[in-house]
Motif scaffolding. Structure first.
Motif, PDB file in Angstrom:
ATOM      1  N   GLU A 101      19.123  71.929  57.230  1.00 42.57           N
ATOM      2  CA  GLU A 101      20.153  70.995  56.187  1.00 42.57           C
ATOM      3  C   GLU A 101      20.717  71.889  55.001  1.00 42.57           C
ATOM      4  O   GLU A 101      21.722  71.476  54.579  1.00 42.57           O
ATOM      5  N   ARG A 102      20.020  72.831  54.663  1.00 40.44           N
ATOM      6  CA  ARG A 102      20.838  73.833  53.576  1.00 40.44           C
ATOM      7  C   ARG A 102      21.555  74.919  54.193  1.00 40.44           C
ATOM      8  O   ARG A 102      21.917  75.817  53.396  1.00 40.44           O
ATOM      9  N   LYS A 132      23.600  77.812  61.132  1.00 39.25           N
ATOM     10  CA  LYS A 132      22.775  76.737  62.170  1.00 39.25           C
ATOM     11  C   LYS A 132      23.295  77.128  63.412  1.00 39.25           C
ATOM     12  O   LYS A 132      22.333  76.944  64.319  1.00 39.25           O
ATOM     13  N   HIS A 162      25.081  74.422  52.934  1.00 37.71           N
ATOM     14  CA  HIS A 162      25.729  73.616  53.421  1.00 37.71           C
ATOM     15  C   HIS A 162      26.451  72.573  52.315  1.00 37.71           C
ATOM     16  O   HIS A 162      27.608  72.157  52.583  1.00 37.71           O
ATOM     17  N   LYS A 163      25.636  72.349  51.392  1.00 33.52           N
ATOM     18  CA  LYS A 163      26.420  71.697  50.256  1.00 33.52           C
ATOM     19  C   LYS A 163      27.727  72.427  49.381  1.00 33.52           C
ATOM     20  O   LYS A 163      28.648  71.924  49.212  1.00 33.52           O
ATOM     21  N   SER A 213      15.088  69.495  60.985  1.00 30.15           N
ATOM     22  CA  SER A 213      16.224  68.874  60.180  1.00 30.15           C
ATOM     23  C   SER A 213      16.018  69.664  58.870  1.00 30.15           C
ATOM     24  O   SER A 213      16.876  69.858  58.158  1.00 30.15           O
ATOM     25  N   PRO A 214      14.759  69.564  58.115  1.00 27.66           N
ATOM     26  CA  PRO A 214      14.581  70.187  56.795  1.00 27.66           C
ATOM     27  C   PRO A 214      14.936  71.633  56.762  1.00 27.66           C
ATOM     28  O   PRO A 214      15.309  72.174  55.733  1.00 27.66           O
ATOM     29  N   ASP A 272      21.967  76.145  48.430  1.00 29.32           N
ATOM     30  CA  ASP A 272      22.163  75.482  49.541  1.00 29.32           C
ATOM     31  C   ASP A 272      23.734  75.362  50.035  1.00 29.32           C
ATOM     32  O   ASP A 272      24.628  74.983  49.541  1.00 29.32           O
TER      33      ASP A 272
END
Length: 211
Positions: free
Chosen positions: A161-162, A168, A105-106, A157-158, A103
């Motif tokens: 999101e990662r 993006k 983004h995290k 969105s799903p 992930d």
């Protein structure tokens, strides 16, 4: 119809920065773990863990990227920058095994941008970091673009999101191309529409008209 008054400025590529880009401005405020290699006089107030007037040599703290780059010198050792954990060997092994499971983004959300900026600092691991950044991007690119081309009129969105901010932006570009192609297939591509600049100008003119 796109009526936005702000046209986004693209971030810099690689180690370069675009100071008019909001993404690069936010990236420059990412905090890095550093170690002071000399005394920082009269700056003790920056270190909340102590009431000392000065920051002593050997203090470990965090500084934003823009300040770390400004203070870093190869000849005169003012500070040394430690690698954030996501760029260390342990995480590089994970990325090299399967970058799609992470992930970003995290972890970031500026994984590629911050990683490229870390190459400004002398580190024996820089070649490995650069190689991992490249291979991670290559390993995730096809899957991300396939997702962007197969999600028409769906909630994305799903899917995003990662993703890292760079990914993006690429996903959005792929979606724009898909929507344009679908419009062309439906015969809507030849329709003339008013420019967003014209629409905004008309709005301002109407606002200037006295009641």
């Amino acid at each position: 119809m796109d009526t936005q008054s702000y046209l986004p400025v693209q971030p810099g590529v690689g180690m370069q920065e675009n100071f008019l880009s909001l993404d690069d401005i936010l990236l420059s405020h990412e905090r890095l773990p550093i170690r002071t290699e000399c005394i920082f006089p009269r700056l003790g107030y920056l270190e909340k863990a102590t009431d000392a007037k000065d920051i002593p040599q050997g203090t470990k703290m965090e500084l934003p990227l823009w300040l770390s780059k400004g203070l870093y010198e190869r000849k005169r050792r003012v500070l040394s920058v430690e690698l954030p954990k996501v760029y260390r060997e342990g995480w590089r092994t994970v990325f090299n095994a399967d970058p799609n499971v992470v992930d970003l983004h995290k972890m970031g959300p500026y994984y590629y941008g911050l990683g490229s900026q870390m190459l400004h600092f002398d580190s024996p691991e820089n070649p490995e970091i650069a190689q991992t950044l490249l291979q991670t991007f290559i390993g995730r690119f096809r899957r991300n673009m396939d997702s962007s081309q197969n999600a028409y009129n769906e909630d994305t969105s799903p899917l995003v999101e990662r993703l890292d901010c760079l990914e993006k932006a690429l996903f959005t570009s792929g979606q724009s191309g898909l929507n344009g192609f679908q419009s062309w297939e439906k015969g809507q591509a030849s329709q003339l529409t008013a420019s967003s600049l014209v629409l905004n100008y008309r709005k301002r003119k109407m606002a200037d008209v006295p009641p």
